[in-house]
Design a protein around this motif. Structure first.
Motif, PDB file in Angstrom:
ATOM      1  N   GLN A   1      -1.625 -20.067 -20.511  1.00  0.00           N
ATOM      2  CA  GLN A   1      -0.513 -20.994 -20.759  1.00  0.00           C
ATOM      3  C   GLN A   1      -0.968 -22.439 -20.532  1.00  0.00           C
ATOM      4  O   GLN A   1      -0.570 -23.340 -21.258  1.00  0.00           O
TER       5      GLN A   1
ATOM      6  N   GLU B   1      -1.008 -25.320 -23.285  1.00  0.00           N
ATOM      7  CA  GLU B   1      -0.298 -26.576 -23.047  1.00  0.00           C
ATOM      8  C   GLU B   1      -1.197 -27.769 -23.378  1.00  0.00           C
ATOM      9  O   GLU B   1      -0.778 -28.715 -24.050  1.00  0.00           O
TER      10      GLU B   1
ATOM     11  N   PHE C   1       3.552 -19.869 -26.620  1.00  0.00           N
ATOM     12  CA  PHE C   1       3.668 -20.889 -25.576  1.00  0.00           C
ATOM     13  C   PHE C   1       5.082 -20.864 -24.993  1.00  0.00           C
ATOM     14  O   PHE C   1       6.054 -21.132 -25.700  1.00  0.00           O
ATOM     15  N   LYS C   2       5.174 -20.512 -23.699  1.00  0.00           N
ATOM     16  CA  LYS C   2       6.464 -20.463 -22.994  1.00  0.00           C
ATOM     17  C   LYS C   2       7.485 -19.555 -23.665  1.00  0.00           C
ATOM     18  O   LYS C   2       8.671 -19.898 -23.708  1.00  0.00           O
TER      19      LYS C   2
ATOM     20  N   GLN D   1       0.602 -14.390 -21.202  1.00  0.00           N
ATOM     21  CA  GLN D   1       1.455 -14.885 -20.120  1.00  0.00           C
ATOM     22  C   GLN D   1       0.688 -15.361 -18.885  1.00  0.00           C
ATOM     23  O   GLN D   1       1.294 -15.915 -17.965  1.00  0.00           O
TER      24      GLN D   1
END
Lengths: 280, 280, 280
Positions: free
Chosen positions: C267, C271, C94-95, C262
Motif C-alpha cells: 500500500q 501510494e 489502493f485502499k 493489503q
C-alpha cells in the motif's frame, strides 16, 4: 607412554584447531564492501574447491548470513587462480558408507534450496574452470560472468560415467532451454567462454577476475531502486516449480543418489577417475 | 462364376503373400555396420512410408532389437528416394471401427515410448519429406540431419483439419521451444531445410542421403568414450516428464483419439484428403 | 447549504452518467470489417486504458461476442494515441476492501481464460506503451505487432514494488523462454520495439497503427484455409497447462492477491506511485 599420549593428544588438538580455523574462515572467505553493500563469497578449498560436505555447509552458512544481513547482493567466486569449482568432491562418494553419503547429499540439497531461492541478488564471477557441480552452483545464481580464456564450464557428468541429478538437469534446462540442455547433458559438453556466452549459459565475459566481479556488482547495482520484497517474491514465482520439486523429492533423491553411487559400475568409474587424478 | 471366384481368390492370395513378405522383411530394412557398430534402420513402405499399424510394430521391433544387441547407435532413415515418412497412414483412421483405431493408436504409443526412451544413441537421417508423424519420429530421435533441397518438415496436422496429439506437441515444444512450437503448430508450418535449421528443428543439413547418414554416424561416434549407463539415465532424466505423461495418459489418449477421429467433421476432412490423394 | 448539496449531487450525477455511457459503448470500441471477417476490438478508456473492473468485463464480453459470432479473427488494439494499455488500474488495489479487490481479480481471471483460450485467431496491434497488464494482454494473444518508436513493453511490476502474478510470469516464460523471462521479470524490464523483437516478445514491428493492424490482419488471413476446429483444439493443447493451472488455482490466486495487496508495504508503494502520477 605418557609423553606419547600427550603428543598424540596435542597433535589431534592442533588438527582440530586447524580444522576449526579452516571451517570458520578459510573454506569460504567472505568480504563485505560497505560502500556497495555487496558481500563477496569466495570458495577457498584448494586445490579445486571440491565440494565436500564441509564446504557445502560453510557455503550455505555464508549465503544465509548475507541474506540475514540484508546485503545489497552477493558475488559468488573462487579464491583459487584457475578454478571456480571442480564440482562435487568425488571422495564423498568413493568407497563411502550409505549414511555418510546421505549426509553429504542432504547438505548439497540444503545449499541448493538456499542458493536457488536466495532473497538478495546473487551473481557468479566465474574466474576459472567450472565443471559439473561448479557449473551447477553458477547456474543457481541469477547472473553469470565468465572470465574469457582457456577455462570451460558445463555439466560433464556423463564423461565420468555418472549422471547429473535431475535437479541439476532442470536448472540447466531453465538456463539454456530444453534442446540445448539435452544435447549438452548427453555429451557432457564443457563449453568455452565464447560458446557458453552464445548458448546463454553465461551472460557476460570478463577480461579477468576483477572485471568479472565488477560486472557482477553492476548487475547487483541495477536493482538499487527496485523494492526487495516484490523482487524476491518474483524470483520465488519464477523458480517455484524447481524449488517445490526439491521439497517434494528430498528423500527419494537422497536414496536414489546413494543407491546409484554404490553400484559397482559407478564405483569402478570413480576409481578410474581417482587414479587418473593421482597420475596428474 | 467359378472362374471369377477363383481369380478373385487368387488375387487376394497374391496380395496376402505380398503383404506377408513385406511385413516380415521389407517394411523395415535393418543394416548392421560391424565396423562402426551402428544399425541403420530404414523405413521401406512405398509409396510414402505411411505409418500403418504394421509399420509401427515392425519399427518398434527393430529399435528394441538394436537396443537389446547393445549397438553403438541407430540411424533412422528411409529406403524411399523422396520421402522420410509421410506420417500416420490416414487409412488407419478413415472409416475404421473403434477397436481397430485403438489398436493402431496403442501401437503408435508403444513405438513412441521405445523410440523416445531408446537406451542407445539414435539420429535421424531425413532424406526426404517429413510431414506430421514423419516429423514426429525425427523429433523423437536425439539428433536430426536433413538433406538440403526441396523437401520440408513439420507438424502440419491443422492443414488436414486434424490435431497433432498432445505428446507430438510436447516433443516439438521440447525441440524448438514453446513460442516457436505454438506458431508452427497453429499454422501447420512445413519448414524448408534452411528454416528448419535456423529454428532448431534439425541440427545439420546434408548434401544427400549418404552425407546425412555419415553425419548421423559422427553424432553416434561422438559418444564412443562416454559410458552407456550414465548416458542412458541422463537421457531418461531429461525426457522423464514426457515419458511419464504417456504412462499416465495412455488410455485417455487412446479414447480421445478414437472419439475425435470418429467425428463427422474429421471424417469429412479425411475423405477430402483421401480424394485429393487419389487425384494426384 | 442546500445549494451546495444540490450542486454536489448534480456533479455526482453527471459523473455517474458519464460512467454509464462509457461502460456501455465507449470503454471498448468494436469495429467489424465484413470483407475480411475481422473484428477490431479497441480499448478506449482514457487516459491510459487502465484495466479497472469495468474495462476487464467489457473486454471479455467483446471477445466472447467475436467468438460466438465466429469471426475470422480479432485484432486487439487501443483507441488512444500513445498507449496500448497502462496495465491494471492501480486504484482497484489502493485502499480498497477485500471484497472489491476479489471481484476485480476474478474479472481479470475471467478475461485471461477467455483471451488466452480464444477459439478464433487473435493478434495484438500494440500502438503505444504496454507496461505490466498491458504487456500481459498482448502476450495472451497469438501474435504481436508493435509500432516502432519511443514506446516500450514489458512486465515492469517489480519497479512498482509489486509482483507480476504467477500466471503473468508463466505466459511470459511461454513467450520468450525461462531465462529471458526471469531476467526481465526481476528487472521489470521495459523493452524498446527493437529489443522486444529481438527477444521474441513481439513478432513484427510496424511503422504506425494502420500498418500494425494490417499486419495483424495478414496473420489472421494466413489461417484462411485451415479448418477452425482442429486449429482451436491445437491451441488448447499447447496452452493446456497454463489454462489448467488457472482452473486449479482461482481461489488461492484471488486470496494471495488480496492478502499481498493489503500489506502495508505494498500500500505504501502504491501510494508513492499514485502521488508520482498526480505530480505529472
Amino acid at each position: 607412554m605418557m609423553i606419547h599420549a600427550y603428543r598424540s593428544c596435542f597433535r589431534n588438538l592442533r588438527i582440530s584447531l586447524a580444522r576449526n580455523y579452516a571451517s570458520s574462515s578459510k573454506l569460504v572467505d567472505v568480504s563485505r564492501d560497505d560502500k556497495t553493500g555487496v558481500s563477496i563469497i569466495s570458495m577457498s578449498r584448494a586445490p579445486v574447491n571440491g565440494l565436500n560436505r564441509e564446504l557445502l555447509v560453510e557455503l550455505e552458512r555464508s549465503l544465509k548470513e548475507a541474506q540475514d544481513e540484508r546485503r545489497r547482493g552477493v558475488v559468488l567466486t573462487s579464491s583459487l587462480s584457475n578454478v571456480f569449482s571442480g564440482g562435487l568432491d568425488i571422495m564423498e562418494m568413493f568407497k563411502k558408507d550409505a549414511e555418510s553419503m546421505s549426509k553429504f547429499w542432504s547438505a548439497l540439497q540444503d545449499l541448493y534450496l538456499t542458493l536457488y531461492g536466495l532473497s538478495v541478488p546473487i551473481a557468479a564471477a566465474i574466474n576459472g574452470s567450472s565443471p559439473a557441480g561448479g557449473c551447477f552452483l553458477a547456474m543457481c545464481c541469477e547472473y553469470r560472468v565468465f572470465v574469457d580464456g582457456k577455462h570451460t564450464i558445463g555439466l560433464n557428468e556423463t564423461n565420468l560415467g555418472i549422471v547429473a541429478p535431475k535437479w541439476f538437469q532442470n536448472v540447466m534446462i531453465a538456463t539454456i532451454g530444453h534442446r540445448n540442455a539435452e544435447l549438452a547433458l548427453l555429451r557432457g559438453t564443457l563449453f568455452s567462454p565464447q560458446e557458453a556466452l552464445r548458448i546463454g549459459l553465461v551472460d557476460e565475459l570478463a577480461t579477468d577476475k576483477a572485471d568479472a566481479i565488477s560486472k557482477c556488482e553492476n548487475y547487483i547495482a541495477s536493482f538499487a531502486r527496485i523494492p526487495g520484497t516484490g523482487r524476491y517474491l518474483t524470483k520465488l514465482g519464477v523458480r517455484q516449480e524447481l524449488i517445490q520439486w526439491m521439497h517434494d523429492n528430498r528423500e527419494v533423491d537422497v536414496n536414489s543418489f546413494v543407491t546409484f553411487a554404490q553400484t559397482p559400475e559407478v564405483q569402478k568409474n570413480l576409481e578410474l577417475y581417482v587414479k587418473s587424478l593421482k597420475k596428474r
